[in-house]
Design a protein around this motif. Structure first.
Motif, mmCIF file in Angstrom:
data_model
loop_
_atom_site.group_PDB
_atom_site.id
_atom_site.type_symbol
_atom_site.label_atom_id
_atom_site.label_comp_id
_atom_site.label_asym_id
_atom_site.label_seq_id
_atom_site.Cartn_x
_atom_site.Cartn_y
_atom_site.Cartn_z
ATOM 1 N N PHE A 117 0.840 -1.219 -0.036
ATOM 2 C CA PHE A 117 -0.139 -0.073 0.131
ATOM 3 C C PHE A 117 0.963 1.098 -0.139
ATOM 4 N N ALA A 133 2.263 -2.664 6.823
ATOM 5 C CA ALA A 133 0.764 -2.763 7.398
ATOM 6 C C ALA A 133 0.932 -4.549 7.873
ATOM 7 N N VAL A 138 -5.526 0.178 2.509
ATOM 8 C CA VAL A 138 -4.844 -0.212 3.652
ATOM 9 C C VAL A 138 -5.711 -0.587 4.808
ATOM 10 N N ALA A 182 -0.518 0.051 10.826
ATOM 11 C CA ALA A 182 -0.398 0.680 9.422
ATOM 12 C C ALA A 182 0.491 1.808 9.558
#
Length: 251
Positions: free
Chosen positions: A11, A17, A185, A219
């Protein structure tokens, strides 16, 4: 922690992530994610017994998470693996953190572990069974459990049946958490949380005195720091946004 899923460079706004379940003895106490260290600023939960952590990130965008590594012969681990994670999170980059691990395993004895370290530029898994090996991750989704790092499966004779089952579960998690086309995400983390709590995948466990104690969704990007934490098994515990009075990211 026994299941760690890393989506690395998948992402654009969050090159790191993570979705991870921690399995531990039910009586072992821990503290929820907070400021683990102030210099550098580290956000992590803490094991109340040994003082270390099993997962976290720092102000430089370095992530670290550890699982046990199943072995036939127990190692004479004199130092807590959780303290090693805390040491790793002092580093300003994943590359620097790699040197920390290499030096620490020369200077100290640890029980077996798989240690994932990642930032926007690099991602590794260090496997320790008395000697140290490093797997360099390519961009994509990776799953680390006690008996496997992606397709690198290690089956100890003493836990052969459990290890084969765990490796199969990890393959299913990796397959089904491959990023979908145009998936954000945030959407991936939501889907990952569902997978981690779905008993069909076998990674949310409930045993006699042992089981999944918590779950983490993270994240990390240059303008993003997000940590969702479930203080219990994700099959029945909601994730809560970890909001701290920190000096970086969204916190």
């Amino acid at each position: 922690m026994c299941t760690l899923t890393l989506a690395w460079q998948v992402f654009e706004d969050a090159p790191v992530a993570v979705a991870a379940n921690r399995d531990e003895a039910l009586e072992r106490e821990s503290r929820p994610p907070s400021v683990y260290r102030e210099e550098p600023l580290i956000v992590a939960p803490q094991d109340a017994e040994a003082g270390g952590t099993w997962i976290g990130y720092n102000e430089h965008g370095v992530f670290a998470g550890i699982t046990n590594r199943w072995l036939d012969a127990e190692l004479a681990g004199e130092r807590s693996r959780g303290l090693l994670v805390g040491d790793v999170l002092k580093a300003e980059s994943a590359a620097e953190a790699a040197t920390v691990v290499e030096n620490a395993t020369v200077e100290n004895e640890y029980d077996g572990f798989n240690l994932v370290i990642a930032d926007a530029a690099d991602a590794y898994c260090f496997q320790w069974d008395g000697s140290l090996e490093r797997t360099v991750f390519e961009p994509g989704v990776h799953v680390v459990v006690n008996a496997a790092v992606d397709d690198d499966v290690s089956i100890p004779d003493s836990r052969a049946e459990a290890a084969h089952a765990q490796a199969a579960n990890a393959r299913a998690v990796r397959r089904d958490l491959a990023a979908e086309r145009d998936e954000s995400v945030s959407d991936w983390l939501e889907r990952a949380g569902t997978v981690l709590g779905d008993h069909d995948y076998g990674v949310c466990i409930h045993g006699d005195g042992f089981g999944t104690r918590s779950s983490s969704l993270l994240a990390l990007g240059s303008d993003r720091r997000q940590y969702l934490f479930a203080p219990g098994p994700p099959c029945r515990t909601s994730y809560e946004d970890v909001r701290l009075e920190c000096d970086f990211g969204d916190h």
